[in-house]
Motif scaffolding. Structure first.
Motif, short mmCIF file in Angstrom:
data_model
loop_
_atom_site.label_atom_id
_atom_site.label_comp_id
_atom_site.label_asym_id
_atom_site.label_seq_id
_atom_site.Cartn_x
_atom_site.Cartn_y
_atom_site.Cartn_z
N VAL A 254 -6.44 7.07 35.49
CA VAL A 254 -6.18 5.89 36.34
C VAL A 254 -5.14 6.22 37.39
O VAL A 254 -5.29 5.88 38.57
CB VAL A 254 -5.72 4.70 35.47
CG1 VAL A 254 -5.19 3.57 36.36
CG2 VAL A 254 -6.86 4.19 34.61
N GLN A 255 -4.06 6.91 36.99
CA GLN A 255 -3.01 7.26 37.95
C GLN A 255 -3.51 8.24 39.01
O GLN A 255 -3.16 8.13 40.19
CB GLN A 255 -1.81 7.87 37.21
CG GLN A 255 -1.16 6.96 36.18
CD GLN A 255 -0.70 5.64 36.77
OE1 GLN A 255 -0.15 5.59 37.87
NE2 GLN A 255 -0.93 4.56 36.04
N ASP A 260 -5.37 8.14 45.31
CA ASP A 260 -6.27 8.41 46.44
C ASP A 260 -6.74 7.13 47.12
O ASP A 260 -7.54 7.19 48.06
CB ASP A 260 -7.49 9.20 45.96
CG ASP A 260 -7.10 10.60 45.48
OD1 ASP A 260 -6.12 11.15 46.02
OD2 ASP A 260 -7.78 11.13 44.57
N LEU A 261 -6.27 5.98 46.65
CA LEU A 261 -6.71 4.70 47.21
C LEU A 261 -5.64 4.11 48.11
O LEU A 261 -4.46 4.44 48.01
CB LEU A 261 -7.02 3.72 46.08
CG LEU A 261 -8.15 4.12 45.11
CD1 LEU A 261 -8.26 3.10 43.98
CD2 LEU A 261 -9.48 4.24 45.84
N VAL A 262 -6.08 3.22 48.98
CA VAL A 262 -5.16 2.51 49.86
C VAL A 262 -4.37 1.51 49.03
O VAL A 262 -4.94 0.75 48.24
CB VAL A 262 -5.92 1.78 50.98
CG1 VAL A 262 -4.94 1.00 51.87
CG2 VAL A 262 -6.72 2.78 51.81
N LEU A 270 -8.01 -3.28 41.10
CA LEU A 270 -8.98 -3.20 40.00
C LEU A 270 -8.65 -2.04 39.08
O LEU A 270 -8.71 -2.16 37.84
CB LEU A 270 -10.41 -3.06 40.55
CG LEU A 270 -11.03 -4.32 41.17
CD1 LEU A 270 -12.39 -4.00 41.77
CD2 LEU A 270 -11.17 -5.41 40.11
N LEU A 271 -8.30 -0.91 39.69
CA LEU A 271 -7.97 0.26 38.88
C LEU A 271 -6.67 0.04 38.12
O LEU A 271 -6.53 0.47 36.97
CB LEU A 271 -7.85 1.49 39.79
CG LEU A 271 -8.10 2.86 39.14
CD1 LEU A 271 -9.47 2.91 38.51
CD2 LEU A 271 -7.98 3.97 40.18
N ASN A 272 -5.72 -0.63 38.76
CA ASN A 272 -4.46 -0.96 38.07
C ASN A 272 -4.71 -1.88 36.88
O ASN A 272 -4.14 -1.69 35.80
CB ASN A 272 -3.48 -1.62 39.05
CG ASN A 272 -2.43 -0.64 39.54
OD1 ASN A 272 -1.94 0.18 38.80
ND2 ASN A 272 -2.09 -0.74 40.82
N PRO A 277 -6.80 -3.71 29.68
CA PRO A 277 -7.72 -3.69 28.53
C PRO A 277 -7.61 -2.42 27.69
O PRO A 277 -7.82 -2.46 26.48
CB PRO A 277 -9.11 -3.81 29.18
CG PRO A 277 -8.92 -3.45 30.60
CD PRO A 277 -7.53 -3.84 30.95
N ILE A 278 -7.29 -1.29 28.32
CA ILE A 278 -7.12 -0.05 27.56
C ILE A 278 -5.94 -0.18 26.60
O ILE A 278 -6.06 0.12 25.40
CB ILE A 278 -6.89 1.14 28.51
CG1 ILE A 278 -8.12 1.40 29.37
CG2 ILE A 278 -6.53 2.40 27.71
CD1 ILE A 278 -7.92 2.47 30.43
#
Length: 460
Positions: A254-255, A260-262, A270-272, A277-278
């Motif tokens: 995830v990190q 690589d995202l803005v 969304l990735l954060n 849930p993990i």
């Protein structure tokens, strides 16, 4: 009762500090705009320039080595890491900027924790036939601790420097005081136990004419009936370790992808959010298992604890543990530590004996700190030569610290020494971080810098 007073103290202190920050932010925004660039604790500095001194022999390097060695040794023994000592040492003595110091601090904690875990895996449980590491507690705390670290890193961008300093002082003074009194209680109990043992040695003799002695502390050194390899195999629970590694890999991925995202884009959030849930999925699975087993044992009249913790795993206690785990990780993200400043005292508070509490907290910190090291390496936030040198010092400190302290405990028969070391490290961190934080905050006031909350998206 002491735990309730500690929680009340922390809630009251945090509430007053946050309210003061909101009022300061409101007043600053409505005052004359005579401010400079904001300062971020652990992430930014008044000057965004990166400062990496060259690795060369000097009195500063010698002093930093000694402090780093002692901080790593006592920090791993206490199960708190030592980030509150490393960051001031790297900034004041060596001359690193705060951002690089926090990254190097994580490297030192990871190295010391790894060495300490390797040492602990080769010694048996001090009181019973069980692994020295409590994998149930590790599985429950590791996910929420790493989630808290990501939250802490985000808050370090938003919170003003002075607020983080105040929160850390409040937290560290509270936990160090509680740990100290916990150590005093254990010292008194050990004194009573030693007196009883002395009476038994004088009065009781078995059928072979041998004295009957209490061997509670004898297993601190490896038992004669097991070899070192047998103890190592017994302490390693591969299925549990595999789950911990999978959780760690999930957070690392995830990190990596997030970088690589803005910042503040839809995919970024969304990735954060995927980390929640993990973390709560693994925590929830382990919490439900502990709750059901604890409930079943109570119904059957079995008073034996489910794991090393002596508390009953009620819903309230499980919620409290999850919140404390997140709080510990958040402090780790703000400070550049591994989260042990909360986890170590918490394990003692729920009834884990000091030897197992230290080993388990260090084991969990190894995962949480290595997560940050991987991210910092990708972002190139620390110089490799200095990192390797300081990690080498920490590895030796982590191993020899465990060796000497456990030998000392075996001689004195006082495991409470671990609790006193934990309390001392936390208190020392409160002093060092408090002094540095106060100086930096006063400098910000003199420079008319912004003292309120900052925008997360605009200050990445």
């Amino acid at each position: 009762m002491a735990t309730k007073w500690l929680v009340l103290y922390l809630l009251s202190g945090f509430s007053v500090a946050l309210l003061s920050a909101f009022l300061t932010s409101y007043a600053t925004q409505h005052s004359s705009s005579n401010s400079t660039l904001p300062f971020h604790y652990g992430s930014e500095s008044s000057s965004t320039d990166t400062v990496w001194p060259k690795l060369k022999f000097s009195w500063k390097l010698v002093l930093a080595t000694v402090i780093g060695f002692l901080g790593s040794a006592f920090g791993t023994v206490g199960g708190v890491g030592g980030g509150g000592i490393f960051v001031p040492m790297l900034t004041l003595i060596i001359g690193f900027d705060t951002k690089s110091a926090a990254a190097l601090s994580k490297c030192m904690i990871m190295a010391a924790s790894t060495a300490s875990v390797w040492y602990n895996l080769r010694i048996p449980h001090p009181t019973k036939e069980a692994p020295i590491l409590d994998y149930d507690l590790a599985l429950m705390f590791q996910p929420v601790l790493m989630l808290g670290i990501t939250i802490g890193v985000a808050l370090s961008v938003v919170f003003p420097y002075w607020l983080i300093t105040v929160l850390i002082i409040i937290l560290f003074l509270g936990t160090s005081s509680r740990s100290f009194f916990k150590g005093v209680e254990m010292w008194k109990e050990e004194t009573i136990l030693k007196k009883e043992m002395a009476k038994q040695q004088q009065a009781l003799v078995n059928s072979h004419g041998e004295l009957l002695i209490n061997t509670e502390y004898e297993p601190l050194s490896p038992r004669a009936e097991k070899t070192g390899l047998e103890i190592l195999r017994f302490n390693l629970k591969w299925k549990r370790i595999l789950v911990l590694v999978l959780v760690w890999v999930s957070f690392v991925l995830v990190q990596v992808f997030k970088n690589d995202l803005v910042v503040c884009s839809t995919w970024y959030w969304l990735l954060n959010c995927l980390q929640f849930p993990i973390a709560f999925g693994v925590f929830g699975y382990e919490a439900v298992a502990l709750y059901k087993e604890s409930k079943m044992r109570r119904m059957n009249g079995n008073t034996e604890s489910v794991c090393e913790a002596s508390i009953e795993w009620t819903l309230m206690n499980l919620v409290l543990c999850s919140l404390c785990g997140i709080l510990g990780g958040t402090v780790g993200g703000l400070l550049g530590s591994g989260g042990g400043f909360i986890l170590g005292p918490l394990l003692l508070e729920i009834g884990v004996i000091p030897q197992v509490a230290s080993a388990t907290a260090t084991f969990v910190m190894m995962f949480s700190s290595s997560l940050s090291v991987v991210e910092f390496y990708i972002l190139k936030r620390f110089p490799i030569p200095y990192a390797l040198y300081l990690m080498g010092v920490s590895v030796m400190a982590g191993f020899w610290g465990q060796f000497f302290i456990r030998k000392l405990i075996a001689i004195l028969k006082r495991a409470s020494l671990i609790v006193f070391i934990l309390s001392a490290v936390i208190f020392a961190s409160a002093i060092t971080m408090g002094v540095i934080g106060t100086e930096e905050s006063l400098a910000m006031i003199r420079n008319h810098e912004f003292m309120g909350f900052l925008s997360f998206c605009d200050n990445q």
